[in-house]
Design a protein around this motif. Structure first.
Motif, PDB file in Angstrom:
ATOM      1  N   SER A 225       0.832  -1.200   0.000  1.00  0.00           N
ATOM      2  CA  SER A 225       0.000   0.000   0.000  1.00  0.00           C
ATOM      3  C   SER A 225       0.866   1.249   0.000  1.00  0.00           C
ATOM      4  N   PRO A 226       0.500   2.249  -0.829  1.00  0.00           N
ATOM      5  CA  PRO A 226       1.232   3.525  -0.780  1.00  0.00           C
ATOM      6  C   PRO A 226       0.955   4.272   0.529  1.00  0.00           C
ATOM      7  N   ASP A 227      -0.138   3.872   1.218  1.00  0.00           N
ATOM      8  CA  ASP A 227      -0.481   4.533   2.480  1.00  0.00           C
ATOM      9  C   ASP A 227      -0.112   3.650   3.669  1.00  0.00           C
ATOM     10  N   ALA A 228       0.986   2.909   3.522  1.00  0.00           N
ATOM     11  CA  ALA A 228       1.338   1.894   4.502  1.00  0.00           C
ATOM     12  C   ALA A 228       1.385   2.430   5.926  1.00  0.00           C
ATOM     13  N   GLU A 229       2.026   3.558   6.091  1.00  0.00           N
ATOM     14  CA  GLU A 229       2.200   4.085   7.450  1.00  0.00           C
ATOM     15  C   GLU A 229       0.867   4.373   8.129  1.00  0.00           C
ATOM     16  N   THR A 230       0.006   5.060   7.410  1.00  0.00           N
ATOM     17  CA  THR A 230      -1.317   5.387   7.957  1.00  0.00           C
ATOM     18  C   THR A 230      -2.105   4.118   8.241  1.00  0.00           C
ATOM     19  N   LEU A 231      -2.011   3.173   7.288  1.00  0.00           N
ATOM     20  CA  LEU A 231      -2.746   1.916   7.443  1.00  0.00           C
ATOM     21  C   LEU A 231      -2.289   1.182   8.703  1.00  0.00           C
ATOM     22  N   ALA A 232      -0.974   1.156   8.921  1.00  0.00           N
ATOM     23  CA  ALA A 232      -0.438   0.473  10.096  1.00  0.00           C
ATOM     24  C   ALA A 232      -0.998   1.100  11.365  1.00  0.00           C
ATOM     25  N   ALA A 233      -1.015   2.389  11.399  1.00  0.00           N
ATOM     26  CA  ALA A 233      -1.518   3.082  12.584  1.00  0.00           C
ATOM     27  C   ALA A 233      -2.996   2.806  12.777  1.00  0.00           C
ATOM     28  N   THR A 234      -3.772   2.843  11.681  1.00  0.00           N
ATOM     29  CA  THR A 234      -5.207   2.589  11.742  1.00  0.00           C
ATOM     30  C   THR A 234      -5.493   1.183  12.256  1.00  0.00           C
ATOM     31  N   LEU A 235      -4.745   0.224  11.694  1.00  0.00           N
ATOM     32  CA  LEU A 235      -4.927  -1.172  12.124  1.00  0.00           C
ATOM     33  C   LEU A 235      -4.679  -1.292  13.628  1.00  0.00           C
ATOM     34  N   ALA A 236      -3.627  -0.648  14.083  1.00  0.00           N
ATOM     35  CA  ALA A 236      -3.260  -0.751  15.496  1.00  0.00           C
ATOM     36  C   ALA A 236      -4.354  -0.178  16.389  1.00  0.00           C
ATOM     37  N   THR A 237      -4.846   1.011  16.064  1.00  0.00           N
ATOM     38  CA  THR A 237      -5.869   1.626  16.936  1.00  0.00           C
ATOM     39  C   THR A 237      -7.187   0.869  16.868  1.00  0.00           C
TER      40      THR A 237
ATOM     41  N   VAL B  42      -5.721  -9.778  19.449  1.00  0.00           N
ATOM     42  CA  VAL B  42      -4.272  -9.690  19.284  1.00  0.00           C
ATOM     43  C   VAL B  42      -3.947  -9.427  17.822  1.00  0.00           C
ATOM     44  N   LEU B  43      -3.276  -8.363  17.567  1.00  0.00           N
ATOM     45  CA  LEU B  43      -2.926  -8.045  16.189  1.00  0.00           C
ATOM     46  C   LEU B  43      -1.517  -7.486  16.166  1.00  0.00           C
ATOM     47  N   ARG B  44      -0.787  -7.930  15.164  1.00  0.00           N
ATOM     48  CA  ARG B  44       0.574  -7.422  15.069  1.00  0.00           C
ATOM     49  C   ARG B  44       0.826  -6.956  13.649  1.00  0.00           C
ATOM     50  N   VAL B  45       1.409  -5.797  13.504  1.00  0.00           N
ATOM     51  CA  VAL B  45       1.723  -5.275  12.173  1.00  0.00           C
ATOM     52  C   VAL B  45       3.220  -5.029  12.091  1.00  0.00           C
ATOM     53  N   ASP B  46       3.844  -5.682  11.147  1.00  0.00           N
ATOM     54  CA  ASP B  46       5.282  -5.464  10.941  1.00  0.00           C
ATOM     55  C   ASP B  46       5.484  -4.716   9.638  1.00  0.00           C
ATOM     56  N   THR B  47       6.349  -3.753   9.678  1.00  0.00           N
ATOM     57  CA  THR B  47       6.700  -3.083   8.429  1.00  0.00           C
ATOM     58  C   THR B  47       7.858  -3.868   7.811  1.00  0.00           C
ATOM     59  N   VAL B  48       7.554  -4.457   6.655  1.00  0.00           N
ATOM     60  CA  VAL B  48       8.548  -5.331   6.023  1.00  0.00           C
ATOM     61  C   VAL B  48       9.486  -4.516   5.140  1.00  0.00           C
ATOM     62  N   GLY B  49       8.926  -3.503   4.491  1.00  0.00           N
ATOM     63  CA  GLY B  49       9.733  -2.676   3.603  1.00  0.00           C
ATOM     64  C   GLY B  49       8.948  -1.411   3.318  1.00  0.00           C
ATOM     65  N   PRO B  50       9.435  -0.545   2.450  1.00  0.00           N
ATOM     66  CA  PRO B  50       8.661   0.653   2.107  1.00  0.00           C
ATOM     67  C   PRO B  50       7.369   0.252   1.415  1.00  0.00           C
ATOM     68  N   GLY B  51       6.255   0.680   1.951  1.00  0.00           N
ATOM     69  CA  GLY B  51       4.959   0.354   1.353  1.00  0.00           C
ATOM     70  C   GLY B  51       4.555  -1.093   1.496  1.00  0.00           C
ATOM     71  N   LEU B  52       5.190  -1.834   2.401  1.00  0.00           N
ATOM     72  CA  LEU B  52       4.869  -3.253   2.537  1.00  0.00           C
ATOM     73  C   LEU B  52       4.722  -3.623   4.014  1.00  0.00           C
ATOM     74  N   LEU B  53       3.525  -4.161   4.356  1.00  0.00           N
ATOM     75  CA  LEU B  53       3.247  -4.536   5.749  1.00  0.00           C
ATOM     76  C   LEU B  53       2.939  -6.024   5.852  1.00  0.00           C
ATOM     77  N   ARG B  54       3.304  -6.618   6.982  1.00  0.00           N
ATOM     78  CA  ARG B  54       2.818  -7.980   7.252  1.00  0.00           C
ATOM     79  C   ARG B  54       1.908  -7.891   8.465  1.00  0.00           C
ATOM     80  N   VAL B  55       0.638  -8.325   8.266  1.00  0.00           N
ATOM     81  CA  VAL B  55      -0.359  -8.205   9.325  1.00  0.00           C
ATOM     82  C   VAL B  55      -0.674  -9.593   9.879  1.00  0.00           C
ATOM     83  N   HIS B  56      -0.494  -9.780  11.168  1.00  0.00           N
ATOM     84  CA  HIS B  56      -0.849 -11.042  11.830  1.00  0.00           C
ATOM     85  C   HIS B  56      -2.120 -10.824  12.626  1.00  0.00           C
TER      86      HIS B  56
END
Ligand SMILES: Nc1ncnc2c1ncn2[C@@H]1O[C@H](COP(=O)(O)OP(=O)(O)OP(=O)(O)O)[C@@H](O)[C@H]1O
Ligand SMILES: [Mg+2]
Lengths: 312, 265
Positions: free
Chosen positions: A230-242, A250-264
């Motif tokens: 996602s080009p909006d990876a950072e925002t998405l990660a924050a949204t998922l967390a909140t 239980v949810l975990r979001v790892d930033t794998v690379g620029p624009g790439l997240l792994r969501v558990h």
């Protein structure tokens, strides 16, 4: 389909060979209608447990029963349980047919079953050849044929895939799936996880003779991870967390690379819906299986926390 | 039990071991006795009494007793093959009441032993009577006595085969078991006789008991003579048969009881 299924039950089973404790206070059950993988590294005690289940080895303490009875007290042992251990348990001078005919007679099974199995397991052409010239694949087939002579409701197979090539493995998977689908109770051991991961529904994992984990594969493997581009990876990660702090899961979001997240802890539709609700762009969603090899490694080296290694 | 016996017969007939064994019986019975009768015991070195004497005939038949290691070895091979080729686990899966497996083996191999004994005895009888007639010798024993003695030898062969089965079940390792069985029957007992005092046990050892069946005193006499000891007296034939029977029973009991609780790994 599992109305006449038999449950295999191991209860507080222990086996000591002098100083060595091969199996220690082991308890688990194997249910009918599914394939259960019995996993553990070399020397974990799989073979010893299965030999105790079939009365070949006497436990130091504890019990092992099939449909509530110890193997030795079954009225028709080979008509109830088909067990397979050594890949080389044939007289080299006997043909495949000789071997099966001996055991058909011993178990009181009809000779027609011999011919039937020779065909069913692809041994028809090799039927009258002496087993000394058999390849590993043919030996495993003949072994399985021997176990199936009495058309048993329970199958206990120790490393049935040992030495099989990919084609042989695919064949074996097909055969075993068919057997379980008929409501049979199927326990197969392996020290190679990848060999059985596409096959088993339930797993029992042991290490150094002790239970590490038991239960349905899907539960033990945990929820799959989702790879999000996602080009909006950072925002998405924050949204998922909140969002999930509120939901309490239980949810975990790892930033794998620029624009790439792994969501558990959330599946692909969950991620997509959440992103849409917050008007965030998602270019790609890939559901990743939890690395099963990693799980096995975790389980057997003891790095996995206790809450996931449920011991049911 | 009938299932198990049918299985054991199938196992036995699936290889050609039984053919070889019966050929061995014909060679040892007809061949060896025929050749010895042709040469004549009086021409042996050291010479034995001739075929026209009772001792001569008994000696010739008594020598057959020394071939007992052949059926004994066959019994040992048959039982230990299950451990050697690791089929014992499969067998005990199909028949978890292990003593029944051994009982079926004993019964099956008793039949094989009887076949062996009958081939041995009948070819020996035919050879002996034919050669005697050809050489114009009147045997020192009437034909029916010769046949009766050979009949006893046949039964002794059954006993030895069962002893072999029992020893195989006891030792399990094929090579070790064969060494013990053949070694003892072929040489061990004779060596044992060299020990002063122990040789007094000869009459109740398997070899001595077998010799008693045919009243074959040659070995006992030679032994007494060599060692300068008192004459070793063989048991009466019936007592010899009883002693042999006890050995077979002991071997069978070993075969039945030992595998009961042993781990098969
Ligand atoms: N007969 C025996 N005597 C002594 N120790 C034994 C015997 N059988 C097994 N063991 C020991 O018990 C332990 C468990 O062995 P077992 O064969 O059950 O393991 P396994 O899980 O089947 O291993 P693998 O994946 O290598 O087949 C090992 O440490 C082994 O050395
Ligand atoms: Mg093993």
């Amino acid at each position: 389909m599992s109305t006449d299924g038999l449950t295999v039950e191991v209860s507080h089973l222990t086996k000591r060979y002098g100083e060595i404790t091969a199996v220690r206070d082991l308890s688990f059950t194997v249910e009918p209608g599914v394939i259960t993988g019995f996993l553990g590294p070399n020397g974990a005690g799989k073979t010893t447990t299965m030999r105790m289940l079939t009365g070949l080895v006497s436990p130091t303490s504890g019990t092992a029963t099939i449909g509530g009875k110890p193997y030795k007290r079954l009225a028709r042992p080979s008509g109830t349980v088909g067990a397979m251990f050594d890949a080389n348990a044939f007289h080299p001078g006997h043909t495949a047919r000789d071997h099966l005919r001996v055991y058909a007679a011993m178990g009181g099974h009809p000779d027609s079953r011999v011919t039937e199995l020779l065909h069913q397991l692809g041994l028809a052409e090799a039927a009258d050849r002496r087993t000394r010239g058999f390849s590993t694949g043919m030996r495993q087939r003949l072994n399985l044929a021997t176990a199936l002579l009495g058309d048993p409701r329970v199958l206990l197979l120790d490393e049935p895939g040992n030495g099989l090539d990919p084609e042989g493995m695919a064949w074996l998977r097909g055969v075993l799936r068919g057997l379980a689908a008929d409501g049979r109770t199927v326990l197969i051991s392996s020290h190679v996880l990848s060999e059985v991961q596409q096959l088993v529904d339930d797993v029992v994992v042991i290490r150094r003779g002790e239970l590490v984990a038991a239960g349905p594969w899907s539960r033990l493997a945990g929820p799959p991870a989702v790879l999000v581009t996602s080009p909006d990876a950072e925002t998405l990660a924050a949204t998922l967390a909140t969002s999930h702090a509120n939901a309490g899961t239980v949810l975990r979001v790892d930033t794998v690379g620029p624009g790439l997240l792994r969501v558990h802890g959330l599946d692909a539709p969950g991620v997509a819906d959440l992103a849409a609700a917050h008007r965030l762009r998602v270019h790609e969603l890939v559901t990743e299986n939890t690395s099963l090899e990693q799980l096995f490694l975790d389980l057997t080296t003891g790095t996995l926390t206790n809450d996931r290694a449920a011991t049911s | 039990m009938t299932h198990l016996m049918r299985a054991e017969f199938r196992r036995l007939l699936a290889t050609r071991m039984w053919v070889g064994l019966l050929i061995a019986a014909a060679v040892l019975g007809g061949g060896m006795i025929g050749a010895m009768a042709l040469v004549g015991p009086e021409n042996f070195d050291p010479p034995l009494p001739g075929l026209d004497t009772e001792t001569g005939v008994r000696s010739l038949l008594g020598i057959l007793g020394y071939t007992a290691f052949v059926p004994a070895a066959a019994g040992t091979v048959a039982v230990t093959a299950e451990y050697r080729h690791r089929t014992a686990a499969v067998t005990f899966l199909f028949a978890p009441r292990r003593w029944q497996v051994l009982a079926a083996k004993l019964a099956t191999y008793a039949v094989l032993g009887l076949a062996y004994g009958l081939v041995l005895a009948s070819t020996a009888a035919a050879a002996l009577l034919t050669v005697a007639a050809a050489r114009g010798v009147t045997l020192g024993l009437p034909a029916h006595t010769v046949l009766a003695l050979l009949g006893r030898i046949s039964v002794a062969m059954v006993v030895y085969l069962l002893i072999g089965v029992g020893m195989g079940a006891l030792i399990r390792n094929q090579v070790a078991a064969l060494c013990v069985v053949i070694g003892y029957l072929y040489m061990g007992e004779t060596l044992l006789m060299m020990i002063p005092g122990v040789n007094m046990l000869y009459p109740v050892l398997p070899g001595g008991a077998t010799a008693a069946l045919t009243d074959f005193t040659y070995v006992a006499d030679a032994m007494s003579e060599q060692l300068g000891s008192a004459t070793i007296q063989l048991l009466p034939p019936a007592a010899g048969a009883l002693v042999l029977g006890m050995y077979a029973l002991t071997a069978a009991a070993i075969g039945l009881v030992l595998p009961m609780r042993r781990d098969i790994t």
